[in-house]
Design an enzyme around this catalytic site. Structure first.
Site, PDB file in Angstrom:
ATOM      1  N   GLN A 195      -8.056  -4.579   9.440  1.00 45.14           N
ATOM      2  CA  GLN A 195      -6.978  -4.214  10.352  1.00 45.14           C
ATOM      3  C   GLN A 195      -7.353  -2.998  11.213  1.00 45.14           C
ATOM      4  OE1 GLN A 195      -2.735  -4.754   9.035  1.00 45.14           O
ATOM      5  NE2 GLN A 195      -3.658  -4.742   6.999  1.00 45.14           N
ATOM      6  N   GLU A 248      -3.991   4.564   5.872  1.00 47.09           N
ATOM      7  CA  GLU A 248      -4.618   3.946   7.057  1.00 47.09           C
ATOM      8  C   GLU A 248      -5.995   4.551   7.327  1.00 47.09           C
ATOM      9  OE1 GLU A 248      -3.337   1.385   8.249  1.00 47.09           O
ATOM     10  OE2 GLU A 248      -1.149   1.475   8.192  1.00 47.09           O
ATOM     11  N   LYS A 282       0.817  -1.215   0.000  1.00 49.42           N
ATOM     12  CA  LYS A 282       0.000   0.000   0.000  1.00 49.42           C
ATOM     13  C   LYS A 282       0.850   1.263   0.000  1.00 49.42           C
ATOM     14  CE  LYS A 282      -0.712   0.506   4.995  1.00 49.42           C
ATOM     15  NZ  LYS A 282       0.042   1.766   5.112  1.00 49.42           N
TER      16      LYS A 282
END
Length: 748
Positions: free
Chosen positions: A248, A218, A33
């Site tokens: 996550q 994130e 990512k």
């Protein structure tokens, strides 16, 4: 451009080369990512779609922001200094510095860290005469920060009861004090920046026009206010490119809201989610275990990690008799792996709760293996443990000035720096210890203990002083502690001290004190273990042992060392080998998760994070019994272990000394009660343990004598051979576990 895009897989390329549109990239663990984010920025600049100053990129850590800028400067020959790349707090600070007048702040406004903020709150509570037991400062701090993260000023918080009304009052006074001093806390940075954009249309249009591309890393960790701030900056024209993984999302306790991902889909009219599912970190069996586990969660956006690297090794599962056996097994495996050429730094030992580290650290200490506690402190270095040890040190030696200084006003008893300074001057004048000076000048006369509560009768007033009452209370409390601990076994001394010193009550009142309470309870376990292992089980010997463990084997920077950490701390990291310990119901998933909405699903996401830290080898272990809160608790394996397919697991044959069944279970049934679980996983009853020890001459009920402890009777036996030990109830010394190899018992 071709060199920039080379090496990307089809999904990564699709994400990087998107036209001017908002996008949600669902990036699995180890799917690249960061590479996609930085390449996307470089692609936009190199293709001429935007200048470096037209990009806003948001990360969650300064480290991630620096890494992003470094990668961009490596890809492109540009100066990244002026780019808006940073954390939410960093970018909001930058905005407020540029527009401090519009934000109602002085040009040189200062930022409060968490400790500074707490200090102001304590001053406010004291000035208002608030009861800090009923309104703990840390809970007030949490209330204020939580309200700000919801975008609420004190006047906007809804009040339903008297407690909330008082909290809002504290929030109001806190706001006034911060404005008066020209300071802002971390939550204020974002809230004030958001308010600035809301009310200043010209400024908002300026930034909306400037940033045509907004990129967020994130994204699953964003809270509601952060999402609203991003929406304001995006306006109607900016392309917002967010990267995240709902599987996550493990920071709900910090306000992270996975619902932001679904809201983003709706608000920005996302027609297609790009899924990065090819994993470049782990072997196939590890990924298959993680995929199967996380499918038990509902409401996922959904993805399936895969790799071209092959299946690799199965996950190794170890069934330990106790937490000590679990630690010994891990140490043996670490040594074996190191001898095979795997560096200690490439191995990680993960645990759900910080308190678990104590037994593991002890085993590593005894094995002389270097280790480093990542993102935290070693057990004996933790604040609450140092406080507890200081009380014990003072009980053992009243002339220990360092111990007294540490705890004289902890928990708070109204003894400030001035009072301590006067006490030090008096001790220096007398040429004695702080305790001697305190007792001579502040002893309150006769001390009574009624119903476990210290009562001080009026005494002499040698030195009139503001902190006199606190000093008198401290003297009485320490003397009562010493009196109450006389004749108690070491574990009971520790337990008694924790209760009557006020440490337990202090941390119980803190909203975020649960971990510290677990660590204090683990100190009782440490004392129990010490009694089992040491010939000299005095308080002095235990304190020496604690000092030795605190002073050794924490590796320095650059030294090869095993990495110890909580699963939360492991997010974003990867290792050749991962040991995941304590896979038991009530520990992982944590028992508190059962009482929280979505709690078990969050724990499962945490387990998913733990599994996907391993590249090549993964160990899962659990203990049939574990010392918790000073007592042995018998456990059943975690449901998460049962959610992993049997064909992906390799059950390791237990070593004989633990008394396990030699064969691993062929199958594992779901939903069994505790008794069946114990039978299935090889837990033996006490009779079996006694038979194991029966090869020796010792038996339950036998009278024995010991050179130090005197006469006693055996009340329990366990294990065999070099590990055989007996529990003896002595008439003078109480009940003790003794190793038969070292204790030199004599039959009576």
């Amino acid at each position: 451009m071709s060199s920039l895009l080379s090496g990307l897989n089809p999904e990564q390329l699709e994400a990087v080369a998107l036209p001017h549109q908002s996008a949600l990239v669902l990036a699995g663990a180890g799917s690249g990512k960061t590479k996609v984010l930085t390449t996307r920025i470089a692609y936009l600049i190199q293709s001429g779609q935007v200048s470096p100053h037209g990009i806003l990129a948001v990360t969650f850590t300064n480290k991630a922001a620096k890494e992003m800028l470094t990668r961009i400067s490596t890809m492109l020959p540009i100066n990244t200094r002026g780019m808006w790349v940073g954390t939410f707090h960093g970018l909001c600070n930058r905005m407020l510095r540029a527009h401090h007048r519009d934000a109602g702040l002085p040009q040189a406004f200062q930022i409060l860290d968490s400790a500074d903020q707490l200090a102001i709150i304590k001053r406010i509570l004291k000035s208002l005469g608030a009861d800090d037991q009923k309104y703990p400062p840390r809970q007030v701090q949490w209330f204020i920060n939580n309200a700000k993260e919801e975008g609420l000023r004190a006047s906007q918080v809804e009040v339903y009861d008297d407690f909330a009304r008082k909290m809002v009052e504290f929030y109001t006074v806190y706001e006034q004090q911060c404005n008066k001093e020209g300071v802002v806390d971390f939550a204020e940075l974002l809230l004030r920046s958001y308010e600035l954009l809301i009310r200043n249309e010209i400024l908002r249009e300026h930034y909306c026009g400037r940033f045509s591309h907004i990129l967020v890393d994130e994204f699953q960790d964003t809270n509601r206010l952060q999402y609203k701030w991003l929406k304001l900056l995006a306006g109607d024209k900016a392309a917002v490119f967010v990267v995240g993984d709902d599987d996550q999302s493990i920071y709900a306790f910090r306000g992270a809201n996975t619902g932001n991902m679904k809201d983003f889909e709706r608000d920005f009219r996302i027609t297609k989610i790009i899924k990065l599912e090819q994993n470049y970190r782990s072997h196939g069996n590890i990924l298959d275990a993680a995929n199967t586990l996380i499918r038990n969660n509902s409401g996922r956006l959904g993805k399936n990690l895969w790799t071209s690297e092959g299946h690799g090794e199965p996950l190794r599962v170890y069934n330990a008799a106790t937490d000590f056996d679990e630690a010994a097994f891990i140490v043996d495996e670490v040594k074996s792996l190191r001898s095979e050429g795997v560096a200690l730094a490439q191995m990680a030992l993960l645990y759900r709760s910080n308190a678990q580290s104590r037994v593991l650290e002890h085993a590593l200490f005894n094995a002389a293996l270097a280790y480093r506690v990542y993102g935290g402190m070693r057990f004996f270095d933790r604040q609450e443990i140092k406080h507890a040890l200081a009380y014990l040190r003072l009980i053992a030696n009243l002339d220990d000035d360092n111990a007294l200084r540490r705890i004289i006003n902890f928990p708070l008893r109204g003894i400030g720096a001035r009072g301590l300074e006067q006490l030090q001057d008096e001790a220096q004048r007398q040429g004695g210890s702080l305790w001697a000076a305190m007792r001579q000048n502040y002893e309150g006369g006769t001390t009574l203990i009624l119903d476990s509560e210290v009562k001080i009768l009026p005494g002499r007033d040698k030195v009139p002083d503001k902190p006199k009452k606190g000093m008198e209370g401290f003297v009485a409390m320490i003397e009562a502690l010493r009196q109450g601990c006389e004749g108690l076994p070491l574990p009971e001394v520790v337990e008694h001290m924790l209760e009557y010193s006020g440490l337990v009550a202090h941390y119980r009142a803190e909203r975020e004190g649960a971990d510290r309470l677990e660590n204090l309870n683990e100190l009782i376990n440490a004392a129990i273990s010490f009694v089992h292992e040491a010939e000299d089980d005095s308080l002095t010997a235990f304190l020496a042992h604690a000092s030795l463990e605190a002073g050794e084997h924490q590796a320095g920077s650059g030294q090869d060392a095993l990495q110890l950490m909580t699963v939360h701390s492991s997010k974003g990291l990867e290792f050749h080998t991962v040991f995941l310990s304590g896979l038991e119901e009530g520990l992982f998933p944590h028992e508190n998760s059962r009482n929280e909405a979505g709690g078990v699903e969050e724990e499962r996401r945490l387990m998913y994070v733990a599994l996907t830290r391993a590249r090549r080898r993964l160990y899962l272990s659990f203990a049939q019994s574990r010392m918790l809160h000073g007592q042995t608790r018998y456990n059943i394996p975690s449901r998460f272990l049962q959610e992993i397919p049997d064909n992906l697991l390799k059950w390791l044959q237990p070593v004989q000394k633990t008394g396990f069944r030699s064969q691993a279970p062929e199958t594992r049934n779901r939903g069994l009660d505790v008794a069946i679980q114990k039978a299935e996983f090889g837990v033996q009853d006490r009779a079996t343990s006694v038979r194991d020890a029966g090869a020796s001459q010792w038996r339950i009920g036998q009278n024995v004598t010991h050179a130090k402890f005197g006469a006693g009777v055996i009340v329990s036996c366990e294990s065999q051979g070099a590990d055989a030990r007996v529990q003896v109830k002595f008439s003078r010394a109480g009940t003790k576990w003794l190793s038969l190899e070292y204790a030199k018992l004599v039959p009576a």
